[in-house]
Write a protein that holds these residues in place. Sequence first.
Motif, mmCIF file in Angstrom:
data_model
loop_
_atom_site.group_PDB
_atom_site.id
_atom_site.type_symbol
_atom_site.label_atom_id
_atom_site.label_comp_id
_atom_site.label_asym_id
_atom_site.label_seq_id
_atom_site.Cartn_x
_atom_site.Cartn_y
_atom_site.Cartn_z
ATOM 1 N N ARG A 196 0.827 -1.211 0.000
ATOM 2 C CA ARG A 196 0.000 0.000 0.000
ATOM 3 C C ARG A 196 0.860 1.260 0.000
ATOM 4 N NH1 ARG A 196 -5.385 -0.657 0.921
ATOM 5 N NH2 ARG A 196 -5.606 1.359 1.921
ATOM 6 N N GLY B 217 0.640 4.073 -2.752
ATOM 7 C CA GLY B 217 0.433 5.475 -2.415
ATOM 8 C C GLY B 217 -0.702 5.725 -1.459
ATOM 9 N N PHE B 218 -1.222 4.667 -0.829
ATOM 10 C CA PHE B 218 -2.313 4.849 0.120
ATOM 11 C C PHE B 218 -1.819 5.347 1.479
ATOM 12 C CE2 PHE B 218 -4.337 1.684 -2.743
ATOM 13 C CZ PHE B 218 -5.401 2.467 -3.131
ATOM 14 N N PRO C 70 0.022 11.491 -4.931
ATOM 15 C CA PRO C 70 -1.138 10.719 -4.473
ATOM 16 C C PRO C 70 -1.404 9.508 -5.375
ATOM 17 C CG PRO C 70 -1.849 12.772 -5.491
ATOM 18 C CD PRO C 70 -0.356 12.831 -5.394
ATOM 19 N N VAL C 71 -2.097 8.532 -4.810
ATOM 20 C CA VAL C 71 -2.374 7.284 -5.525
ATOM 21 C C VAL C 71 -2.832 7.521 -6.951
ATOM 22 C CG1 VAL C 71 -3.762 5.192 -5.511
ATOM 23 C CG2 VAL C 71 -3.257 6.333 -3.362
ATOM 24 N N GLU C 72 -3.825 8.424 -7.076
ATOM 25 C CA GLU C 72 -4.484 8.555 -8.372
ATOM 26 C C GLU C 72 -3.570 9.098 -9.463
ATOM 27 O OE1 GLU C 72 -5.597 9.568 -5.447
ATOM 28 O OE2 GLU C 72 -6.324 11.630 -5.452
ATOM 29 N N ILE D 79 -0.461 3.422 -11.418
ATOM 30 C CA ILE D 79 -0.264 2.038 -11.015
ATOM 31 C C ILE D 79 -1.515 1.248 -11.358
ATOM 32 C CG2 ILE D 79 1.293 2.524 -9.094
ATOM 33 C CD1 ILE D 79 -1.480 2.048 -7.427
ATOM 34 N N MET E 231 -3.773 -1.917 -9.603
ATOM 35 C CA MET E 231 -3.785 -2.670 -8.361
ATOM 36 C C MET E 231 -4.953 -3.629 -8.348
ATOM 37 S SD MET E 231 -3.120 -1.378 -4.545
ATOM 38 C CE MET E 231 -3.264 -2.447 -3.124
ATOM 39 N N PHE F 259 -7.154 -6.079 -5.718
ATOM 40 C CA PHE F 259 -7.388 -6.186 -4.281
ATOM 41 C C PHE F 259 -7.783 -7.603 -3.893
ATOM 42 C CE2 PHE F 259 -7.650 -1.860 -5.451
ATOM 43 C CZ PHE F 259 -7.195 -1.147 -4.363
ATOM 44 N N GLY G 102 -10.921 3.118 -15.452
ATOM 45 C CA GLY G 102 -9.681 3.905 -15.499
ATOM 46 C C GLY G 102 -9.504 4.617 -16.825
ATOM 47 N N VAL H 29 -11.724 7.693 -16.771
ATOM 48 C CA VAL H 29 -11.088 8.753 -15.988
ATOM 49 C C VAL H 29 -10.039 9.473 -16.836
ATOM 50 C CG1 VAL H 29 -9.533 9.171 -14.050
ATOM 51 C CG2 VAL H 29 -11.486 7.654 -13.766
ATOM 52 N N ARG H 30 -9.351 8.707 -17.704
ATOM 53 C CA ARG H 30 -8.296 9.305 -18.521
ATOM 54 C C ARG H 30 -8.821 9.889 -19.821
ATOM 55 N NH1 ARG H 30 -6.438 5.631 -15.375
ATOM 56 N NH2 ARG H 30 -4.317 5.667 -14.530
ATOM 57 N N ARG I 31 -9.278 4.910 -6.771
ATOM 58 C CA ARG I 31 -8.122 5.816 -6.707
ATOM 59 C C ARG I 31 -6.938 5.235 -7.461
ATOM 60 N NH1 ARG I 31 -6.411 7.686 -0.991
ATOM 61 N NH2 ARG I 31 -5.222 9.136 -2.247
ATOM 62 N N SER I 32 -6.738 3.924 -7.317
ATOM 63 C CA SER I 32 -5.581 3.313 -7.988
ATOM 64 C C SER I 32 -5.722 3.411 -9.502
ATOM 65 C CB SER I 32 -5.414 1.858 -7.559
ATOM 66 O OG SER I 32 -6.364 1.035 -8.210
ATOM 67 N N MET I 33 -6.979 3.573 -9.974
ATOM 68 C CA MET I 33 -7.170 3.727 -11.412
ATOM 69 C C MET I 33 -7.167 5.184 -11.832
ATOM 70 S SD MET I 33 -9.913 0.816 -12.303
ATOM 71 C CE MET I 33 -10.597 0.558 -10.715
ATOM 72 N N GLY I 34 -6.851 6.055 -10.898
ATOM 73 C CA GLY I 34 -6.650 7.449 -11.265
ATOM 74 C C GLY I 34 -7.847 8.357 -11.027
ATOM 75 N N ALA I 35 -8.904 7.867 -10.348
ATOM 76 C CA ALA I 35 -10.090 8.691 -10.161
ATOM 77 C C ALA I 35 -9.899 9.693 -9.036
ATOM 78 C CB ALA I 35 -11.288 7.800 -9.848
#
Lengths: 345, 261, 287
Positions: A47, A51-52, A71-73, A77, A79, A81, A99, A102-103, C192-196
């Motif tokens: 973690r 970046g958590f 920061p994580v976002e 990366i 991940m 779970f 993802g 988001v991009r 968050r790990s996916m960038g949100a």
Amino acid sequence: MAEVRVEHVTKTFGDFRALDDVTMDFPDGGFFGLLGPSGSGKTTLLRAIAGFLFLDAGRIRIGADWVEDVPVEKREIGMMFQSYALFPNMTVADNVGFGLRVRRVGAAEERRRIGEALDLVRLGDFGDRKPHQLSGGQRQRVALARAIVTNPRVLLLDEPLSALDKALRVDMQIELKRIQREIGITTIFVTHDQEEALALSDKIGILKDGRMIQAGPPREVYRNPIDIFAAEFLGEANILRRPGGSLPSGGVIHLPATATDASALAVRPENMTLSATEPAADGLSKMSGILAQRVFSGALGICLVERDGNVVKVIARDEDLPDIAEGDTVWISWKPEHTIVIPGG
Amino acid sequence: MNGRFLTIAGRIWLGAILVFLYAPILIMALMSFNASPFYQLPFEFSTRWYQALGANAEIREAALRSVLIALVTTTIATVLGTAASIALFRYEFPGKQALRILLFPPIAIPWLITGTAMLIFFFGIGMGRGTPAVIIGHVALALPYVIVVVSARLATFDATLEDAARALGAGPWMVTRRVTLPWIAPGIIAGALFAFAVSFDQFVVSYFLSEPGDATLPVLIYTAIRKGFTPEINAVSTIIIVVSMLVMLIAARYSKFGGER
Amino acid sequence: MSAALAPRDRLRLLGLLTPAYLWLTVAIFLPLSAMLFFSLLSDVPFGDAPWHVTADNYLAFFQTTTYAKLLWKSIKLGLMVTLACVLVGYPCAYVLAKTIRGRAREALFLLVILPFWSNSLVRIFSWAIVLRGNGVLEVGLNAILPFEVDVNLMFSTPAIVIGLVHSYLPYVILTSYLALQAIDDSLIDAARSMGAGKLTILRRIVLPLSLPGLVAGAVLVFVPVVGSFMEPRILGGRVGTYYGTVIEDQFVAVFNWPLGAALSFILLAVVLLILAVTSPVLRRAQA
């Protein structure tokens, strides 16, 4: 794709030292296993790389960038779970596409890459399903597709296979390795299953109480554990605390040249041979004891031999074991090169 | 926006809501200790309104009636509700889902509607208004709460324990008394306290069902408020609030309101 | 459904269930049926006066615009209070469920919903003391502010809204909190790990997943507010005439029970409509 370097990372939660000055290299494209008992800090380390966590001290580099303040976002990366964490309100395709959305890669590109990722995990026709309509193994693949679809620099897996039953787990290990090879992504995973770590990793790191006690290629760590904990945690080991040389009750232990007064000796159960009489061959280390228990488990036979109140475990192909019964006096022998010297003792 | 700022803003928001929820209650309590009959400031401490309460036979009787009604309601609702919960937990039968759904009307239909409907029905069957009618109404409103709370506790009960007890030779009654009931006891206590609170605080249904001379405390307060505010009402209201909050605090010890155990 | 129960078990089942459900039948379901019957009568069937079955009471609702206007006024009040409760309560539930941990969270949560279990009449009365002219709010503000203000909110619509929000806010916080708490933190970590960013996570993960809880809270607020009468009476004074107060009047002042019954049933119809419209979302909560 990128290499990852963790340097002197420390993290405390209140009084609890979860990570204590941990340093490890993860070269580009490799498959790395972090293992240790629960509470050892392996998940905390993962973690931290993701970046958590906000580090108390130390630095983390992904590729050319020092990222401990990113920061994580923004870390680029992927991940996966332990619970897979699939969004229950979205279809498989929407989960994988999250993802990408988001991009803002655009609808056509998004569709194409979702298709590619699902094909890679062999779930091409499952895009319209909801997560609750999938089996455990399928969910695991969706989570994997979702983690790699954005071409992250590093793939982090938190106990990726622990929710699957044993047979499926072995299949998925092979599958995971295939996919990792195919896309060549630097992959770090956490497990408490030492067999899984040995089977998958190019390099493993063993953690205990927040400290990295040993890191290296699996075979090397297995053959040369740095301390008794590492020896016993990775596979099984019979620890011999008495010094080498001739034994008063008959038998002999040949000391390797590297052994000192401070070091302990260990022998893996599968490297020992059991016989009804004292083996005649020269150069073998050997000792006698009473056969306390013999367990048949299909291909293998497991024998527990009692000696001065200590129990020594021997594992061999069942058909290779001599005709012995519980209560008999037996001899254990092994080649001197199988005597592991544990420096710290 | 940075995370730290949002966290602080969130805490302030939560604090503001707590002030909004508690300030009027605290002010009311404070005013019950103010000597002025017209809520005049500055504040002058006095217990005269509490003394006045003691001398007011009407309020005393109403308070006693409210407590008695609440105790009777609690007893009946807890026994019937626990029995029904155990049945719903232990047996599989057609229509079980329908029975669960039937618990919602008493909670979901506005009390104005249930209250007036009860009034009509009790007159229709010749029983009319009065304390028995109030109790019948209160039990009906409290029952679903008891069943929901006890069922929630039962859901954490390992049913194989019942099987184990029966395999050891215990009959159904023995199983219930020695295995099931001890496990769900905290749920039953919490359910009983909920039932008490539902009845003790109930205004709407009591308002339509109680006889003018036989008012419960909330009904009496409502009538008094409509005639004009007096600090005496503050005093009795303060006592009511303190009692019901204490009851719920005790209930909270036995049953978490949240999902976690 | 499993195999049929053994006869003995069937008896036990009936013995355990019958008392509770018989009670509910007598106290809830038969009264509702009686009210339906009453709403179709010309007069109460108790005295010597002749009575007959009629739809006049329902027609009365449609013949004048008075009742419809009042119903609409009550619905508007319900929407206002519900909206206020959602806007205030949901962020509060989020702060509690997702940013505070451990014992502090439990204690704060209890503190937030504790007033909900105390007497609502008394709490409405407490607002009357705060909001009245020359009341605590006015005196307090004038003590702080450099200029004189005249705050007499008493007997106004804002007073009614404030009182009702105070009464029903804990519902929204309770249901939203339970829904938010059920969202696995790893889902948020995964996003968050996916960038949100925070807004994306709120819009695409947290809000959709907690929507059933939020809607349940909103329904639990809206339904009783539409039927409220005590709060408008105490805090609204002369502006406090609503659909609920008119129904109350039919039973305690005018004694036109059949009309009151008909008005109650129309209200019940509105309530059932709301429940029907929201039930697809609410059912998702169980899935």
